[in-house]
Write a protein that holds these residues in place. Structure first.
Motif, PDB file in Angstrom:
ATOM      1  N   LEU A 113       0.737  -1.530   0.372  1.00  0.00           N
ATOM      2  CA  LEU A 113       0.313   0.095  -0.137  1.00  0.00           C
ATOM      3  C   LEU A 113       0.457   1.481  -0.055  1.00  0.00           C
ATOM      4  O   LEU A 113      -0.007   2.175  -0.430  1.00  0.00           O
ATOM      5  N   ARG A 114       1.745   0.922   0.562  1.00  0.00           N
ATOM      6  CA  ARG A 114       2.845   2.682   0.761  1.00  0.00           C
ATOM      7  C   ARG A 114       3.615   3.227  -0.578  1.00  0.00           C
ATOM      8  O   ARG A 114       3.684   3.799  -0.831  1.00  0.00           O
ATOM      9  N   ALA A 115       3.913   1.630  -1.491  1.00  0.00           N
ATOM     10  CA  ALA A 115       3.985   1.722  -2.836  1.00  0.00           C
ATOM     11  C   ALA A 115       3.218   2.428  -4.006  1.00  0.00           C
ATOM     12  O   ALA A 115       3.561   3.431  -4.428  1.00  0.00           O
ATOM     13  N   VAL A 116       2.193   1.994  -3.321  1.00  0.00           N
ATOM     14  CA  VAL A 116       1.164   2.551  -4.338  1.00  0.00           C
ATOM     15  C   VAL A 116       1.320   4.083  -4.610  1.00  0.00           C
ATOM     16  O   VAL A 116       0.888   4.865  -5.119  1.00  0.00           O
ATOM     17  N   ARG A 117       0.986   4.750  -2.786  1.00  0.00           N
ATOM     18  CA  ARG A 117       1.223   5.575  -2.444  1.00  0.00           C
ATOM     19  C   ARG A 117       1.960   6.117  -3.099  1.00  0.00           C
ATOM     20  O   ARG A 117       1.978   7.593  -3.268  1.00  0.00           O
ATOM     21  N   ALA A 118       2.894   5.784  -2.594  1.00  0.00           N
ATOM     22  CA  ALA A 118       4.472   6.822  -3.639  1.00  0.00           C
ATOM     23  C   ALA A 118       4.223   6.462  -4.887  1.00  0.00           C
ATOM     24  O   ALA A 118       5.188   7.493  -5.964  1.00  0.00           O
TER      25      ALA A 118
ATOM     26  N   GLY B 280     -10.721  -3.702  -2.192  1.00  0.00           N
ATOM     27  CA  GLY B 280     -11.330  -2.220  -2.082  1.00  0.00           C
ATOM     28  C   GLY B 280     -10.066  -1.369  -1.523  1.00  0.00           C
ATOM     29  O   GLY B 280      -9.938  -0.098  -1.160  1.00  0.00           O
ATOM     30  N   LEU B 281      -9.237  -1.793  -1.764  1.00  0.00           N
ATOM     31  CA  LEU B 281      -7.886  -1.045  -1.139  1.00  0.00           C
ATOM     32  C   LEU B 281      -7.236   0.031  -1.967  1.00  0.00           C
ATOM     33  O   LEU B 281      -6.676   0.879  -1.887  1.00  0.00           O
ATOM     34  N   ILE B 282      -6.561  -0.799  -3.371  1.00  0.00           N
ATOM     35  CA  ILE B 282      -5.958  -0.261  -4.284  1.00  0.00           C
ATOM     36  C   ILE B 282      -6.993  -0.498  -5.750  1.00  0.00           C
ATOM     37  O   ILE B 282      -7.619  -1.263  -5.948  1.00  0.00           O
TER      38      ILE B 282
ATOM     39  N   ARG C 189      -9.865   5.542  -0.619  1.00  0.00           N
ATOM     40  CA  ARG C 189     -10.119   6.970   0.183  1.00  0.00           C
ATOM     41  C   ARG C 189      -9.776   5.315   1.455  1.00  0.00           C
ATOM     42  O   ARG C 189      -9.276   5.529   2.024  1.00  0.00           O
ATOM     43  N   ALA C 190     -10.757   4.341   1.140  1.00  0.00           N
ATOM     44  CA  ALA C 190     -10.703   2.877   2.254  1.00  0.00           C
ATOM     45  C   ALA C 190      -8.944   2.539   2.047  1.00  0.00           C
ATOM     46  O   ALA C 190      -8.396   2.653   3.630  1.00  0.00           O
ATOM     47  N   GLY C 191      -7.924   2.292   1.174  1.00  0.00           N
ATOM     48  CA  GLY C 191      -6.636   2.362   1.439  1.00  0.00           C
ATOM     49  C   GLY C 191      -5.567   2.926   1.898  1.00  0.00           C
ATOM     50  O   GLY C 191      -5.070   2.989   2.503  1.00  0.00           O
ATOM     51  N   LEU C 192      -6.183   4.779   1.529  1.00  0.00           N
ATOM     52  CA  LEU C 192      -5.667   5.807   2.282  1.00  0.00           C
ATOM     53  C   LEU C 192      -5.520   5.974   3.711  1.00  0.00           C
ATOM     54  O   LEU C 192      -5.137   6.181   5.308  1.00  0.00           O
ATOM     55  N   GLU C 193      -7.051   5.519   4.070  1.00  0.00           N
ATOM     56  CA  GLU C 193      -7.121   5.635   5.733  1.00  0.00           C
ATOM     57  C   GLU C 193      -6.917   4.366   6.569  1.00  0.00           C
ATOM     58  O   GLU C 193      -6.687   4.694   7.425  1.00  0.00           O
ATOM     59  N   LEU C 194      -7.064   2.694   5.811  1.00  0.00           N
ATOM     60  CA  LEU C 194      -6.152   2.186   6.415  1.00  0.00           C
ATOM     61  C   LEU C 194      -4.443   2.774   6.556  1.00  0.00           C
ATOM     62  O   LEU C 194      -4.612   1.936   8.024  1.00  0.00           O
TER      63      LEU C 194
END
Length: 95
Positions: A17-22, A55-57, A75-80
Motif C-alpha cells: 500500500l505504501r508503494a502504491v501511495r508513493a 477495495g484498497l487499491i 479512500r479506504a486504502g488511504l484511511e487504513l
C-alpha cells in the motif's frame, strides 16, 4: 462489506500500500489485477489480489484487458494506511 477483515493484513500488505501511495505501482487491468512495483512483478500476487478485492487499491484509468495502468489507493486504502501508521508510531518506509 469486504472479502476479508483488515486485521488479516500483514506488514507486506502495508508495504505494498505504501508503494502504491508513493506512485511506484501499476496494475494489470483485469478482474484479478496483478501488481507491478517499480516495473517489476510483485512476488506476492495473492496479496495484490486481496488488496484489490478489499477495495484498497484500484487502477487510475480504464485500460484494455491485461494492459498495465497506474495504481492508486482508494479512500479506504488511504484511511487504513494512515491508521496503521498512527498505530506504528508514524513509521512510513516504502516497500
Amino acid at each position: 462489506m469486504f472479502a476479508a477483515p483488515y486485521s488479516d493484513l500483514t506488514h507486506r500488505h502495508l508495504a505494498m500500500l505504501r508503494a502504491v501511495r508513493a506512485g511506484r505501482c501499476e496494475l494489470s487491468y483485469s478482474c484479478e489485477p496483478d501488481l507491478f512495483i517499480d516495473g517489476r512483478t510483485s512476488c506476492d500476487q495473492v496479496a495484490a489480489h486481496l488488496l484489490a478485492k478489499l477495495g484498497l487499491i484500484r487502477p487510475t484509468i480504464t485500460g484494455a484487458v491485461g494492459q498495465r495502468v497506474p495504481a492508486q489507493l482508494t479512500r479506504a486504502g488511504l484511511e487504513l494506511l494512515a491508521k496503521a501508521e498512527r498505530a506504528a508510531g508514524g513509521i512510513a518506509d516504502a516497500a
